[in-house]
Design a protein around this motif. Structure first.
Motif, PDB file in Angstrom:
ATOM      1  N   LEU A 142       0.834  -1.213   0.000  1.00 17.00           N
ATOM      2  CA  LEU A 142       0.000   0.000   0.000  1.00 17.00           C
ATOM      3  C   LEU A 142       0.863   1.256   0.000  1.00 17.00           C
ATOM      4  O   LEU A 142       0.544   2.250  -0.673  1.00 17.00           O
ATOM      5  CB  LEU A 142      -0.941  -0.017   1.206  1.00 17.00           C
ATOM      6  N   LEU A 185     -11.025  -5.315   1.984  1.00 17.61           N
ATOM      7  CA  LEU A 185      -9.740  -4.620   2.081  1.00 17.61           C
ATOM      8  C   LEU A 185      -9.093  -4.471   0.708  1.00 17.61           C
ATOM      9  O   LEU A 185      -8.188  -3.653   0.529  1.00 17.61           O
ATOM     10  CB  LEU A 185      -8.781  -5.381   3.008  1.00 17.61           C
ATOM     11  N   TRP A 213      -9.741  -3.117  -2.526  1.00 16.19           N
ATOM     12  CA  TRP A 213     -10.710  -2.206  -3.126  1.00 16.19           C
ATOM     13  C   TRP A 213     -10.361  -1.777  -4.549  1.00 16.19           C
ATOM     14  O   TRP A 213     -11.183  -1.164  -5.232  1.00 16.19           O
ATOM     15  CB  TRP A 213     -10.844  -0.951  -2.255  1.00 16.19           C
ATOM     16  N   TYR A 216      -6.871   1.343   9.644  1.00 16.40           N
ATOM     17  CA  TYR A 216      -6.674   1.058   8.220  1.00 16.40           C
ATOM     18  C   TYR A 216      -7.724   0.086   7.698  1.00 16.40           C
ATOM     19  O   TYR A 216      -8.071   0.112   6.511  1.00 16.40           O
ATOM     20  CB  TYR A 216      -5.269   0.497   7.964  1.00 16.40           C
ATOM     21  N   TRP A 240     -10.861   2.196   6.857  1.00 17.61           N
ATOM     22  CA  TRP A 240     -10.609   3.083   5.717  1.00 17.61           C
ATOM     23  C   TRP A 240     -10.559   2.291   4.412  1.00 17.61           C
ATOM     24  O   TRP A 240     -11.087   2.740   3.380  1.00 17.61           O
ATOM     25  CB  TRP A 240      -9.313   3.864   5.927  1.00 17.61           C
ATOM     26  N   ALA A 241      -9.959   1.109   4.446  1.00 21.85           N
ATOM     27  CA  ALA A 241      -9.946   0.272   3.243  1.00 21.85           C
ATOM     28  C   ALA A 241     -11.359  -0.175   2.887  1.00 21.85           C
ATOM     29  O   ALA A 241     -11.759  -0.166   1.710  1.00 21.85           O
ATOM     30  CB  ALA A 241      -9.039  -0.936   3.460  1.00 21.85           C
ATOM     31  N   HIS A 288     -13.190   2.559   1.243  1.00 21.14           N
ATOM     32  CA  HIS A 288     -12.749   2.744  -0.139  1.00 21.14           C
ATOM     33  C   HIS A 288     -13.411   1.707  -1.041  1.00 21.14           C
ATOM     34  O   HIS A 288     -13.821   2.011  -2.170  1.00 21.14           O
ATOM     35  CB  HIS A 288     -11.227   2.639  -0.221  1.00 21.14           C
ATOM     36  N   TRP A 332       0.367   1.967   6.941  1.00 21.17           N
ATOM     37  CA  TRP A 332      -0.787   1.374   6.249  1.00 21.17           C
ATOM     38  C   TRP A 332      -2.016   2.267   6.419  1.00 21.17           C
ATOM     39  O   TRP A 332      -2.743   2.535   5.459  1.00 21.17           O
ATOM     40  CB  TRP A 332      -1.048  -0.041   6.774  1.00 21.17           C
ATOM     41  N   HIS A 333      -2.238   2.748   7.636  1.00 27.84           N
ATOM     42  CA  HIS A 333      -3.359   3.658   7.872  1.00 27.84           C
ATOM     43  C   HIS A 333      -3.217   4.910   7.002  1.00 27.84           C
ATOM     44  O   HIS A 333      -4.166   5.325   6.319  1.00 27.84           O
ATOM     45  CB  HIS A 333      -3.409   4.027   9.356  1.00 27.84           C
ATOM     46  N   GLU A 358      -3.946   4.075   3.320  1.00 32.35           N
ATOM     47  CA  GLU A 358      -5.367   3.870   3.016  1.00 32.35           C
ATOM     48  C   GLU A 358      -6.110   5.206   2.976  1.00 32.35           C
ATOM     49  O   GLU A 358      -6.935   5.440   2.085  1.00 32.35           O
ATOM     50  CB  GLU A 358      -6.010   2.939   4.048  1.00 32.35           C
ATOM     51  N   GLN A 401      -7.678   6.847  -0.524  1.00 27.82           N
ATOM     52  CA  GLN A 401      -9.112   7.143  -0.552  1.00 27.82           C
ATOM     53  C   GLN A 401      -9.358   8.613  -0.890  1.00 27.82           C
ATOM     54  O   GLN A 401     -10.169   8.943  -1.763  1.00 27.82           O
ATOM     55  CB  GLN A 401      -9.732   6.794   0.808  1.00 27.82           C
TER      56      GLN A 401
END
Length: 412
Positions: free
Chosen positions: A201, A315, A317, A340, A343-344, A347, A400-401, A404, A408
Protein backbone atom coordinates in the motif's frame (compact mmCIF):
# COMPACT_ATOMS: atom_id res chain seq x y z
CA UNK A 1 27.69 3.52 -21.29
CA UNK A 2 29.32 3.59 -17.84
CA UNK A 3 29.59 7.38 -18.07
CA UNK A 4 25.88 7.64 -18.94
CA UNK A 5 24.93 5.40 -16.01
CA UNK A 6 27.07 7.48 -13.65
CA UNK A 7 25.44 10.66 -14.92
CA UNK A 8 21.94 9.27 -14.35
CA UNK A 9 22.94 8.09 -10.89
CA UNK A 10 24.30 11.48 -9.93
CA UNK A 11 21.51 13.54 -11.52
CA UNK A 12 19.27 13.71 -8.39
CA UNK A 13 22.25 14.78 -6.26
CA UNK A 14 23.28 17.41 -8.80
CA UNK A 15 19.70 18.64 -9.00
CA UNK A 16 19.53 18.93 -5.21
CA UNK A 17 22.73 20.94 -5.19
CA UNK A 18 21.37 23.32 -7.81
CA UNK A 19 18.20 24.18 -5.87
CA UNK A 20 18.63 27.12 -3.49
CA UNK A 21 17.99 26.45 0.21
CA UNK A 22 14.60 27.47 1.62
CA UNK A 23 13.90 30.84 3.14
CA UNK A 24 11.97 31.60 6.31
CA UNK A 25 8.34 30.61 5.96
CA UNK A 26 6.52 33.96 6.05
CA UNK A 27 3.28 33.27 7.94
CA UNK A 28 3.15 29.96 9.82
CA UNK A 29 0.07 31.00 11.83
CA UNK A 30 -1.99 31.46 8.67
CA UNK A 31 -0.71 28.19 7.21
CA UNK A 32 -1.71 26.33 10.37
CA UNK A 33 -5.20 27.83 10.31
CA UNK A 34 -5.63 26.87 6.67
CA UNK A 35 -4.56 23.30 7.44
CA UNK A 36 -6.93 23.14 10.41
CA UNK A 37 -9.82 24.39 8.30
CA UNK A 38 -9.12 21.60 5.81
CA UNK A 39 -9.05 19.07 8.64
CA UNK A 40 -12.34 20.45 9.93
CA UNK A 41 -13.99 19.91 6.54
CA UNK A 42 -12.68 16.35 6.50
CA UNK A 43 -14.01 15.69 10.01
CA UNK A 44 -17.39 17.04 8.98
CA UNK A 45 -17.43 14.52 6.15
CA UNK A 46 -16.07 11.61 8.21
CA UNK A 47 -17.84 11.84 11.54
CA UNK A 48 -16.25 8.92 13.43
CA UNK A 49 -13.60 10.52 15.62
CA UNK A 50 -11.24 9.26 18.27
CA UNK A 51 -9.53 11.29 20.99
CA UNK A 52 -5.76 10.93 20.76
CA UNK A 53 -3.08 12.38 23.05
CA UNK A 54 -1.87 15.71 21.68
CA UNK A 55 1.85 15.35 22.22
CA UNK A 56 2.92 18.39 20.16
CA UNK A 57 5.75 16.83 18.21
CA UNK A 58 6.83 16.49 14.61
CA UNK A 59 8.95 13.99 12.72
CA UNK A 60 11.58 15.03 10.20
CA UNK A 61 13.57 12.90 7.78
CA UNK A 62 11.29 11.52 5.09
CA UNK A 63 12.49 8.77 2.79
CA UNK A 64 16.18 7.92 2.93
CA UNK A 65 17.04 10.73 5.34
CA UNK A 66 18.06 10.44 8.98
CA UNK A 67 15.00 10.49 11.24
CA UNK A 68 14.50 13.25 13.81
CA UNK A 69 11.84 14.06 16.39
CA UNK A 70 11.12 17.64 17.35
CA UNK A 71 9.53 17.98 20.77
CA UNK A 72 9.74 20.54 23.58
CA UNK A 73 12.58 22.56 22.08
CA UNK A 74 14.70 19.55 21.21
CA UNK A 75 15.62 17.94 17.92
CA UNK A 76 16.31 14.30 18.72
CA UNK A 77 17.64 11.49 16.56
CA UNK A 78 14.58 9.24 16.47
CA UNK A 79 16.52 5.99 16.28
CA UNK A 80 19.38 6.70 18.72
CA UNK A 81 17.76 9.15 21.14
CA UNK A 82 20.68 11.59 20.84
CA UNK A 83 19.77 15.26 21.27
CA UNK A 84 21.10 16.96 18.14
CA UNK A 85 19.83 20.51 18.74
CA UNK A 86 18.26 22.25 21.73
CA UNK A 87 16.66 25.65 22.30
CA UNK A 88 14.94 27.53 25.11
CA UNK A 89 11.60 28.17 23.45
CA UNK A 90 9.11 30.90 24.31
CA UNK A 91 6.57 29.86 21.69
CA UNK A 92 6.25 27.13 19.07
CA UNK A 93 4.03 26.63 16.05
CA UNK A 94 3.94 23.24 14.33
CA UNK A 95 2.52 23.31 10.80
CA UNK A 96 2.27 19.67 9.65
CA UNK A 97 1.20 20.48 6.09
CA UNK A 98 4.32 22.61 5.54
CA UNK A 99 6.68 20.18 7.29
CA UNK A 100 7.56 23.12 9.51
CA UNK A 101 8.29 23.88 13.16
CA UNK A 102 8.47 27.60 13.95
CA UNK A 103 10.13 28.59 17.23
CA UNK A 104 10.35 31.96 18.95
CA UNK A 105 13.26 32.36 21.37
CA UNK A 106 14.36 35.20 23.63
CA UNK A 107 15.28 38.58 22.13
CA UNK A 108 13.04 37.97 19.12
CA UNK A 109 15.17 35.20 17.63
CA UNK A 110 13.25 32.93 15.27
CA UNK A 111 14.19 29.35 14.48
CA UNK A 112 12.48 27.36 11.77
CA UNK A 113 13.00 23.66 11.11
CA UNK A 114 11.79 22.92 7.59
CA UNK A 115 11.83 19.87 5.38
CA UNK A 116 11.64 20.24 1.63
CA UNK A 117 12.55 18.36 -1.54
CA UNK A 118 16.27 18.61 -0.81
CA UNK A 119 16.63 18.03 2.93
CA UNK A 120 15.85 19.10 6.49
CA UNK A 121 16.92 22.66 7.20
CA UNK A 122 17.40 24.93 10.21
CA UNK A 123 16.85 28.61 9.53
CA UNK A 124 17.48 31.36 12.06
CA UNK A 125 17.16 35.09 12.47
CA UNK A 126 19.50 37.09 14.72
CA UNK A 127 18.12 39.01 17.72
CA UNK A 128 15.72 41.76 16.68
CA UNK A 129 18.01 44.55 17.86
CA UNK A 130 20.90 43.20 15.79
CA UNK A 131 18.89 42.31 12.71
CA UNK A 132 20.54 43.12 9.43
CA UNK A 133 19.61 41.45 6.17
CA UNK A 134 23.25 41.32 5.14
CA UNK A 135 24.11 39.37 8.30
CA UNK A 136 21.27 36.85 8.28
CA UNK A 137 22.61 33.39 9.19
CA UNK A 138 22.69 31.00 6.26
CA UNK A 139 20.24 28.08 6.23
CA UNK A 140 21.88 24.98 7.64
CA UNK A 141 21.01 21.49 6.45
CA UNK A 142 20.66 18.96 9.25
CA UNK A 143 23.14 16.08 9.03
CA UNK A 144 22.51 13.17 6.65
CA UNK A 145 19.32 14.60 5.16
CA UNK A 146 20.63 15.60 1.73
CA UNK A 147 18.52 13.69 -0.78
CA UNK A 148 15.91 14.36 -3.43
CA UNK A 149 12.23 13.66 -2.78
CA UNK A 150 9.09 14.46 -4.70
CA UNK A 151 6.78 16.31 -2.31
CA UNK A 152 3.69 17.39 -4.26
CA UNK A 153 1.35 20.02 -2.90
CA UNK A 154 -1.80 18.28 -4.23
CA UNK A 155 -3.24 21.73 -4.88
CA UNK A 156 -5.98 20.40 -7.16
CA UNK A 157 -7.39 18.11 -4.45
CA UNK A 158 -10.07 19.14 -1.97
CA UNK A 159 -8.05 17.78 0.93
CA UNK A 160 -4.65 18.60 -0.54
CA UNK A 161 -3.14 19.80 2.74
CA UNK A 162 -4.24 16.59 4.45
CA UNK A 163 -2.72 14.58 1.61
CA UNK A 164 0.55 16.42 2.23
CA UNK A 165 0.59 15.21 5.83
CA UNK A 166 -0.43 11.66 4.96
CA UNK A 167 2.30 11.55 2.32
CA UNK A 168 4.77 12.64 4.98
CA UNK A 169 3.54 9.93 7.36
CA UNK A 170 4.23 7.30 4.70
CA UNK A 171 7.66 8.55 3.66
CA UNK A 172 8.78 9.01 7.27
CA UNK A 173 8.36 5.25 7.70
CA UNK A 174 10.97 4.38 5.09
CA UNK A 175 14.00 3.57 7.22
CA UNK A 176 17.48 3.22 5.74
CA UNK A 177 19.64 0.50 7.28
CA UNK A 178 23.39 0.33 7.66
CA UNK A 179 23.47 -1.33 4.23
CA UNK A 180 22.04 1.83 2.67
CA UNK A 181 18.77 0.13 1.71
CA UNK A 182 15.50 1.90 2.50
CA UNK A 183 12.90 -0.40 4.03
CA UNK A 184 9.19 0.51 4.28
CA UNK A 185 8.01 -0.32 7.80
CA UNK A 186 4.60 0.15 9.45
CA UNK A 187 6.08 2.48 12.08
CA UNK A 188 9.71 3.49 12.42
CA UNK A 189 9.77 3.19 16.22
CA UNK A 190 8.02 -0.12 16.90
CA UNK A 191 8.70 -2.20 13.77
CA UNK A 192 12.11 -3.14 12.43
CA UNK A 193 11.06 -5.23 9.42
CA UNK A 194 8.77 -4.46 6.48
CA UNK A 195 5.38 -6.15 6.23
CA UNK A 196 4.61 -6.95 2.60
CA UNK A 197 0.96 -5.92 2.88
CA UNK A 198 1.78 -2.52 4.39
CA UNK A 199 4.66 -2.08 1.96
CA UNK A 200 2.40 -2.77 -1.02
CA UNK A 201 0.00 0.00 0.00
CA UNK A 202 2.90 2.36 0.70
CA UNK A 203 4.26 1.54 -2.74
CA UNK A 204 0.93 2.46 -4.35
CA UNK A 205 1.31 5.93 -2.85
CA UNK A 206 4.97 6.22 -3.85
CA UNK A 207 4.02 5.24 -7.39
CA UNK A 208 1.52 8.10 -7.47
CA UNK A 209 4.02 10.63 -6.12
CA UNK A 210 7.14 9.50 -7.98
CA UNK A 211 9.10 8.18 -4.99
CA UNK A 212 9.44 4.47 -5.78
CA UNK A 213 13.21 4.81 -5.93
CA UNK A 214 13.17 4.94 -2.11
CA UNK A 215 12.25 1.25 -1.87
CA UNK A 216 13.55 -0.06 -5.19
CA UNK A 217 16.71 -1.56 -3.70
CA UNK A 218 14.74 -3.28 -0.95
CA UNK A 219 12.37 -4.84 -3.48
CA UNK A 220 15.33 -6.01 -5.54
CA UNK A 221 16.80 -7.79 -2.49
CA UNK A 222 13.62 -9.72 -1.59
CA UNK A 223 14.20 -13.47 -1.77
CA UNK A 224 11.57 -14.87 0.60
CA UNK A 225 7.95 -14.65 -0.63
CA UNK A 226 6.84 -14.43 3.02
CA UNK A 227 7.65 -11.68 5.50
CA UNK A 228 7.02 -14.12 8.39
CA UNK A 229 6.16 -11.27 10.74
CA UNK A 230 3.11 -12.89 12.32
CA UNK A 231 4.74 -15.43 14.64
CA UNK A 232 6.84 -16.72 11.75
CA UNK A 233 3.81 -17.97 9.80
CA UNK A 234 3.92 -18.11 6.00
CA UNK A 235 0.83 -16.03 5.24
CA UNK A 236 -1.07 -16.77 2.06
CA UNK A 237 -1.56 -13.16 0.98
CA UNK A 238 2.20 -12.50 0.86
CA UNK A 239 3.07 -14.13 -2.50
CA UNK A 240 0.63 -11.90 -4.37
CA UNK A 241 1.94 -8.82 -2.59
CA UNK A 242 5.53 -9.72 -3.43
CA UNK A 243 4.66 -10.23 -7.10
CA UNK A 244 3.00 -6.82 -7.17
CA UNK A 245 5.97 -5.14 -5.48
CA UNK A 246 8.36 -6.74 -7.96
CA UNK A 247 6.24 -5.50 -10.87
CA UNK A 248 6.88 -1.91 -9.80
CA UNK A 249 10.64 -2.04 -10.32
CA UNK A 250 11.52 -5.28 -12.15
CA UNK A 251 10.03 -8.12 -14.21
CA UNK A 252 9.39 -11.86 -14.18
CA UNK A 253 13.11 -12.58 -13.96
CA UNK A 254 13.40 -11.30 -10.39
CA UNK A 255 14.67 -14.24 -8.26
CA UNK A 256 11.73 -14.16 -5.84
CA UNK A 257 9.12 -14.62 -8.57
CA UNK A 258 9.72 -18.34 -9.04
CA UNK A 259 9.95 -18.81 -5.27
CA UNK A 260 6.56 -17.14 -4.88
CA UNK A 261 5.01 -19.33 -7.57
CA UNK A 262 6.49 -22.48 -6.04
CA UNK A 263 5.15 -21.52 -2.61
CA UNK A 264 1.54 -21.61 -3.80
CA UNK A 265 1.36 -25.41 -3.66
CA UNK A 266 0.86 -25.36 0.10
CA UNK A 267 -2.18 -23.07 -0.23
CA UNK A 268 -3.87 -24.32 -3.37
CA UNK A 269 -7.35 -25.77 -3.02
CA UNK A 270 -9.15 -26.53 -6.25
CA UNK A 271 -8.82 -23.26 -8.21
CA UNK A 272 -8.09 -20.80 -5.39
CA UNK A 273 -5.71 -20.46 -2.45
CA UNK A 274 -6.41 -20.54 1.27
CA UNK A 275 -4.15 -20.16 4.28
CA UNK A 276 -3.57 -17.97 7.31
CA UNK A 277 -3.53 -14.17 7.30
CA UNK A 278 -3.62 -12.44 10.68
CA UNK A 279 -4.37 -15.79 12.28
CA UNK A 280 -7.43 -16.66 10.17
CA UNK A 281 -8.29 -18.01 6.73
CA UNK A 282 -9.16 -15.36 4.15
CA UNK A 283 -9.36 -17.15 0.80
CA UNK A 284 -11.09 -14.33 -1.08
CA UNK A 285 -8.57 -11.72 0.03
CA UNK A 286 -5.63 -14.06 -0.52
CA UNK A 287 -6.75 -15.14 -3.99
CA UNK A 288 -7.44 -11.55 -5.00
CA UNK A 289 -3.91 -10.58 -4.02
CA UNK A 290 -2.48 -13.54 -5.93
CA UNK A 291 -4.43 -12.76 -9.08
CA UNK A 292 -3.43 -9.11 -8.90
CA UNK A 293 0.23 -9.99 -8.45
CA UNK A 294 0.13 -12.37 -11.40
CA UNK A 295 -1.61 -9.77 -13.55
CA UNK A 296 0.87 -7.08 -12.54
CA UNK A 297 3.74 -9.19 -13.87
CA UNK A 298 1.85 -10.52 -16.89
CA UNK A 299 1.98 -14.10 -15.60
CA UNK A 300 -0.56 -16.84 -16.42
CA UNK A 301 -3.53 -16.97 -14.07
CA UNK A 302 -5.86 -19.95 -13.69
CA UNK A 303 -7.18 -18.97 -10.26
CA UNK A 304 -10.81 -18.13 -9.49
CA UNK A 305 -11.91 -16.01 -6.55
CA UNK A 306 -14.17 -18.18 -4.37
CA UNK A 307 -17.78 -17.09 -4.05
CA UNK A 308 -17.99 -16.87 -0.26
CA UNK A 309 -18.00 -14.36 2.56
CA UNK A 310 -14.57 -13.18 3.69
CA UNK A 311 -14.26 -10.27 6.12
CA UNK A 312 -11.01 -9.23 4.40
CA UNK A 313 -12.50 -9.16 0.90
CA UNK A 314 -13.37 -5.47 1.26
CA UNK A 315 -9.74 -4.62 2.08
CA UNK A 316 -9.00 -5.23 -1.58
CA UNK A 317 -10.71 -2.21 -3.13
CA UNK A 318 -8.69 -1.46 -6.30
CA UNK A 319 -9.69 -4.51 -8.36
CA UNK A 320 -12.07 -7.47 -8.37
CA UNK A 321 -14.75 -5.51 -6.51
CA UNK A 322 -17.53 -7.49 -8.17
CA UNK A 323 -16.21 -10.70 -6.60
CA UNK A 324 -17.54 -10.02 -3.13
CA UNK A 325 -20.10 -11.58 -0.81
CA UNK A 326 -21.45 -9.06 1.68
CA UNK A 327 -21.48 -9.83 5.39
CA UNK A 328 -20.40 -8.51 8.76
CA UNK A 329 -18.20 -5.41 8.61
CA UNK A 330 -15.39 -4.27 10.87
CA UNK A 331 -16.61 -3.09 14.26
CA UNK A 332 -15.79 -0.05 16.36
CA UNK A 333 -12.95 -1.70 18.28
CA UNK A 334 -11.18 -2.66 15.07
CA UNK A 335 -11.70 0.85 13.73
CA UNK A 336 -10.26 2.38 16.90
CA UNK A 337 -7.16 0.19 17.09
CA UNK A 338 -6.60 -0.73 13.44
CA UNK A 339 -8.19 2.15 11.53
CA UNK A 340 -6.67 1.06 8.22
CA UNK A 341 -9.26 -1.74 8.12
CA UNK A 342 -12.24 0.60 8.09
CA UNK A 343 -10.61 3.08 5.72
CA UNK A 344 -9.95 0.27 3.24
CA UNK A 345 -13.50 -0.98 3.68
CA UNK A 346 -14.81 2.54 3.03
CA UNK A 347 -12.75 2.74 -0.14
CA UNK A 348 -14.19 -0.57 -1.31
CA UNK A 349 -17.78 0.53 -0.78
CA UNK A 350 -17.12 3.96 -2.30
CA UNK A 351 -16.76 2.10 -5.59
CA UNK A 352 -20.17 0.45 -5.23
CA UNK A 353 -23.73 1.71 -5.06
CA UNK A 354 -23.54 1.82 -1.26
CA UNK A 355 -20.70 4.20 -0.32
CA UNK A 356 -19.80 4.54 3.34
CA UNK A 357 -17.74 6.94 5.45
CA UNK A 358 -16.98 5.02 8.61
CA UNK A 359 -13.23 5.68 8.58
CA UNK A 360 -11.90 6.86 11.93
CA UNK A 361 -10.20 10.25 12.31
CA UNK A 362 -8.16 11.48 15.23
CA UNK A 363 -8.82 14.74 17.05
CA UNK A 364 -5.28 16.15 16.79
CA UNK A 365 -3.42 18.07 14.08
CA UNK A 366 -0.67 15.48 13.82
CA UNK A 367 -0.15 12.64 13.30
CA UNK A 368 -3.23 11.62 11.35
CA UNK A 369 -2.53 7.87 11.43
CA UNK A 370 -1.99 5.35 14.19
CA UNK A 371 -2.22 1.74 15.34
CA UNK A 372 -2.84 0.39 18.83
CA UNK A 373 -2.45 -2.96 20.59
CA UNK A 374 -0.78 -4.73 17.67
CA UNK A 375 0.45 -8.18 18.64
CA UNK A 376 3.82 -7.99 16.87
CA UNK A 377 4.81 -4.37 17.59
CA UNK A 378 7.73 -3.66 19.94
CA UNK A 379 6.23 -0.81 21.94
CA UNK A 380 9.29 -0.05 24.12
CA UNK A 381 10.63 1.63 20.98
CA UNK A 382 8.23 4.49 21.74
CA UNK A 383 10.27 5.50 24.79
CA UNK A 384 12.23 8.02 22.72
CA UNK A 385 8.94 9.77 21.96
CA UNK A 386 6.98 9.34 25.19
CA UNK A 387 7.05 6.61 27.84
CA UNK A 388 3.29 6.82 28.29
CA UNK A 389 2.73 5.40 24.83
CA UNK A 390 4.54 2.20 25.78
CA UNK A 391 1.82 1.30 28.29
CA UNK A 392 -0.93 2.45 25.95
CA UNK A 393 0.60 0.43 23.09
CA UNK A 394 -0.16 3.34 20.80
CA UNK A 395 2.12 3.95 17.82
CA UNK A 396 1.82 6.78 15.35
CA UNK A 397 2.14 7.57 12.54
CA UNK A 398 1.28 4.27 10.86
CA UNK A 399 2.06 3.72 7.20
CA UNK A 400 -0.79 1.37 6.25
CA UNK A 401 -3.36 3.66 7.87
CA UNK A 402 -1.82 6.72 6.21
CA UNK A 403 -1.72 4.95 2.85
CA UNK A 404 -5.37 3.87 3.02
CA UNK A 405 -6.45 7.39 3.92
CA UNK A 406 -4.24 8.91 1.23
CA UNK A 407 -5.48 6.62 -1.53
CA UNK A 408 -9.11 7.14 -0.55
CA UNK A 409 -8.85 10.94 -0.46
CA UNK A 410 -6.61 11.05 -3.53
CA UNK A 411 -9.25 9.05 -5.40
CA UNK A 412 -11.92 11.70 -4.82
Amino acid sequence: MKQLFLFLLLTPTLWAQSIPPPTLYPNPEAALQLYRSTLLRLRQEYTNHRDLPDLKFFLFGMGDRTKYIYRNGRLINALTGNIEEQWVVKNEIIVPSEYLVHLTLDEGVTIQIREDETGVWILQTPPAKARNVAKMPKPRRVGATRSVLNLPRFADHTFGLVLRVLHHEILINVVTGTDGIGRPVPNLLVYQKPWYRDAALMAMVMRETGNLRLIRDWIMTIRDPFDRNNAGIAEADNPGQVLFLVSLVADQNHPVVQSALDSLKQFKRENYIIGKTDGAEHPVFQTKWLKYGLKSLGLPDTYVIPNQYDSYSSLFWWDYTAEHVAGKKFGEESSMNYPYLTWAEDHFYSRTEKPEKRGMLGTIDYPLSWEQKASQAHYPGLTVLDKGFVKQKLAFPHSWHAAEMFLQLFDK
